[in-house]
Motif scaffolding. Structure first.
Motif, PDB file in Angstrom:
ATOM      1  N   CYS A 134       0.848  -1.192   0.000  1.00 50.22           N
ATOM      2  CA  CYS A 134       0.000   0.000   0.000  1.00 50.22           C
ATOM      3  C   CYS A 134       0.887   1.247   0.000  1.00 50.22           C
ATOM      4  O   CYS A 134       2.042   1.199   0.438  1.00 50.22           O
ATOM      5  CB  CYS A 134      -0.909   0.013   1.228  1.00 50.22           C
ATOM      6  SG  CYS A 134      -2.074  -1.358   1.274  1.00 50.22           S
ATOM      7  N   ARG A 135       0.345   2.337  -0.448  1.00 48.03           N
ATOM      8  CA  ARG A 135       1.116   3.572  -0.571  1.00 48.03           C
ATOM      9  C   ARG A 135       1.664   4.050   0.753  1.00 48.03           C
ATOM     10  O   ARG A 135       2.774   4.565   0.837  1.00 48.03           O
ATOM     11  CB  ARG A 135       0.236   4.651  -1.212  1.00 48.03           C
ATOM     12  CG  ARG A 135       0.939   5.980  -1.390  1.00 48.03           C
ATOM     13  CD  ARG A 135       0.065   6.970  -2.124  1.00 48.03           C
ATOM     14  NE  ARG A 135      -0.210   6.533  -3.481  1.00 48.03           N
ATOM     15  CZ  ARG A 135      -0.978   7.203  -4.336  1.00 48.03           C
ATOM     16  NH1 ARG A 135      -1.559   8.321  -3.953  1.00 48.03           N
ATOM     17  NH2 ARG A 135      -1.184   6.753  -5.551  1.00 48.03           N
ATOM     18  N   TYR A 136       0.886   3.900   1.827  1.00 57.69           N
ATOM     19  CA  TYR A 136       1.304   4.434   3.128  1.00 57.69           C
ATOM     20  C   TYR A 136       1.728   3.325   4.092  1.00 57.69           C
ATOM     21  O   TYR A 136       1.620   3.467   5.300  1.00 57.69           O
ATOM     22  CB  TYR A 136       0.183   5.270   3.730  1.00 57.69           C
ATOM     23  CG  TYR A 136      -0.182   6.453   2.861  1.00 57.69           C
ATOM     24  CD1 TYR A 136       0.697   7.528   2.715  1.00 57.69           C
ATOM     25  CD2 TYR A 136      -1.370   6.475   2.153  1.00 57.69           C
ATOM     26  CE1 TYR A 136       0.385   8.603   1.900  1.00 57.69           C
ATOM     27  CE2 TYR A 136      -1.695   7.554   1.336  1.00 57.69           C
ATOM     28  CZ  TYR A 136      -0.811   8.610   1.217  1.00 57.69           C
ATOM     29  OH  TYR A 136      -1.123   9.670   0.409  1.00 57.69           O
ATOM     30  N   GLY A 137       2.218   2.247   3.559  1.00 58.62           N
ATOM     31  CA  GLY A 137       2.694   1.149   4.397  1.00 58.62           C
ATOM     32  C   GLY A 137       1.720  -0.003   4.454  1.00 58.62           C
ATOM     33  O   GLY A 137       0.529   0.143   4.183  1.00 58.62           O
TER      34      GLY A 137
ATOM     35  N   THR B 276       0.337  -3.989   3.488  1.00 59.64           N
ATOM     36  CA  THR B 276      -0.022  -4.640   2.235  1.00 59.64           C
ATOM     37  C   THR B 276      -1.511  -4.944   2.222  1.00 59.64           C
ATOM     38  O   THR B 276      -2.163  -4.918   3.269  1.00 59.64           O
ATOM     39  CB  THR B 276       0.747  -5.956   2.041  1.00 59.64           C
ATOM     40  OG1 THR B 276       0.413  -6.863   3.111  1.00 59.64           O
ATOM     41  CG2 THR B 276       2.252  -5.717   2.011  1.00 59.64           C
TER      42      THR B 276
END
Length: 199
Positions: A88-91, A93
């Protein structure tokens, strides 16, 4: 509901006509944990329509179900859907499935005889076949549900405790605009169809 190849030329089947297997739903229920086994059921009109057994193993889920092609004998089907973890973009999965037909990464698979992605089945989203006023009203219903209310005009939706007032007021304004727009289109359509109207 016709089979493959039926219908008007150029007419796409609709996602609404297929069973929907949502990878996010499986993840939320813990059905992707290796060793877990569960059954999923779909109902239509209050009656069971289909049931499949789902067994999770490392990196995939195994689907077991039966099909009855063209009203013939019931035939068992087993399919394996590979599951991958996508960053994911902000950490963190999130799990996604790989379509057994084309290998495309998907969150939803659609099933009749086999579970495949929307592209493999050549499906249109249900919203693509709805009239504009229906899309507007459905959008309003979904916004009401996001606020914790019931779908349908006239149902009161109060601000959720966690939501900012500005966000809540913007959503309420959008709900009212969508509902008013849908009603206006409905009245216009009725006017066009009335004796002496333009339609």
């Amino acid at each position: 509901m016709g089979g493959y190849g039926s219908g008007r030329p150029g007419w796409k089947s609709n996602t609404r006509d297929y069973l929907r297997l949502d990878i996010r739903y499986l993840a939320r229920r813990g059905f992707l944990s290796p060793g877990s086994a569960s059954s999923l059921s779909w109902s239509f009109g209050g009656e069971s329509r289909s049931t499949i057994d789902v067994r999770a193993q490392p990196g995939s889920v195994v689907l077991n179900y039966r099909v009855r092609p063209c009203g013939g004998e019931w035939t068992p089907v087993q399919e394996i859907v590979d599951i991958i973890q996508v960053p994911c973009r902000y950490g963190g999965t999130r799990p996604m499935g790989l379509c057994p037909g084309c290998g495309r990464r998907v969150l939803v698979l659609y099933g009749r005889r086999y579970f495949r992605c929307r592209a493999c089945h050549g499906l249109a989203y249900s919203s693509q076949s709805e009239m504009e006023r229906d899309r507007m009203m459905n959008r309003a219903h979904k916004l009401r549900e996001r606020l914790g209310g019931e779908p349908g005009m006239g149902s009161w939706t109060q601000k959720p405790k966690w939501m900012r007032w500005a966000t809540y007021e913007r959503m309420v304004d959008e709900i009212h605009a969508l509902e008013e727009g849908s009603i206006a289109l409905l009245m216009w359509d009725k006017w066009l169809k009335r004796p002496g109207g333009r339609g």
